[in-house]
Design an enzyme around this catalytic site. Sequence first.
Site, PDB file in Angstrom:
ATOM      1  N   GLU A 211       0.855  -1.031  -0.036  1.00  0.00           N
ATOM      2  CA  GLU A 211       0.095   0.055  -0.080  1.00  0.00           C
ATOM      3  C   GLU A 211       0.861   1.283   0.020  1.00  0.00           C
ATOM      4  OE1 GLU A 211      -3.118   0.249  -0.446  1.00  0.00           O
ATOM      5  OE2 GLU A 211      -3.842  -1.971   0.058  1.00  0.00           O
ATOM      6  N   CYS A 245      -2.326   9.189   2.603  1.00  0.00           N
ATOM      7  CA  CYS A 245      -1.696   8.608   1.234  1.00  0.00           C
ATOM      8  C   CYS A 245      -3.030   8.785   0.281  1.00  0.00           C
ATOM      9  CB  CYS A 245      -1.465   7.238   1.384  1.00  0.00           C
ATOM     10  SG  CYS A 245      -2.859   5.969   2.069  1.00  0.00           S
TER      11      CYS A 245
END
Length: 457
Positions: A211, A245
């Site tokens: 990720e 993010c």
Amino acid sequence: MEEMVQNLVNSQKAYFYSGATRSVAFRKKQLKLLKEAVKKKEHEIMDALKKDLNKGEFEAYLTEVGFFYSELKDIEKNMDYWAAPQKQKSPLSHTGSTSYIYKDPYGVTLIISPWNYPFQLALTPLIGAIAAGNTAIIKPSEFTPNTSMVIRDLIASTFAEEYVAVVEGEADITKALLAQKVDYIFFTGSRETGKKVMEQAAKNLTPLTLELGGKSPAIVTEDADLKLAAKRIVWGKFMNAGQTCVAPDYVLVDESIRRKFLKLIIQFTKKFFGPEVRGKRSYPRIVSENHVDRLAALLDKNKISYGGGYDRDSRKVEPTIMMDVQMEDAVMQDEIFGPILPIMSYQYEHEILDIVRQRPNPLALYLFTENKDTEDMVLNNLSFGGGCVNDTIMHITTPYLPFGGVGESGHGAYHGKDSFDTFTHRKSILKQTTKFDLPVRYNPSQSTIKTLRKLWE
């Protein structure tokens, strides 16, 4: 250190091979214990997040603890069905057989979590690992030591080390963990570190999820609801001081509405994150002085329309809007990961594709438009992990959508059923009858070929 890590991995392998983690009843019991432990230590978790990142109670619950509860609730509700063997069709050529997919845990899993959401991004993957029947080793970020300590104490007081363990430390500990032959790696962090993790995983051919991140655009077209677009972009960008993010990294706005949009962006930034608001409630800090220096170097005073202030000692960076930014500017080279919002403009819609494609596939993309043709053009022609139409961030908060990147923004996905699937090997099993034995496969003749052609063609 290496011996300690190796002994831990060996003890978890032995525990996994004992079969203790495999029953669904056992997994459910462990998830219940995990939830009870988090409930018991919720105040300590909130306090640690305040110390590490200055997160207020509302933001800490919304983005960390509450997120954990939501994920756990969905998996607890559905895991009986997800874990059961799944019967599949069998073709006519396999008459007499039955086909199944068995849901097999990998074994010892390694979860390496980052500092920006240090509780949620450590514990949410753990839910999937436990639900799927694995053991787990968690390596929390050393940059949020208070949260790391609470996670360590929470796990140690709830689970035996051979089942779930926390290993604290800096990069050398992570390196030692990655050198072990674990059965699955789940990493959340930067693209550069992700490459190193993948390189280590390749040495043992260990499956993994990455990720990562990227420069996630927010695209605002001429027909968009500008007020709502500005409001939702500001909320998504400056939450957690931009250290998210999937935060909108930059805005790409139609040239004809750029001034009106800028006015609204500044208006909502002042309303939600202005000096008076920040004085009344906790506004998150930047994680370290080095990151403050990195963000300060991205600022161009000639293009700042709002904000621009920062203080290295207190690790605070003011929410900042930069207008008329160009692709060659410093702020457009890498993921910002901080409270700086660059705004670029475009003249024709086809330019949107060209501009976004100049950077690697982003983790997220946000499109604000009321035009279905524009929506189809963007969604069908740009590659990105996931995103929203007329919103930001919210796609990652539903357990019914997988969350993950593509290309340089990541590999694999999780949340909800995808969390269970991520930590599960789908094992194909065909059970054949012994009541009869079809002779076709034993007879390499022209008539057999003819029969097979009828079946397969």
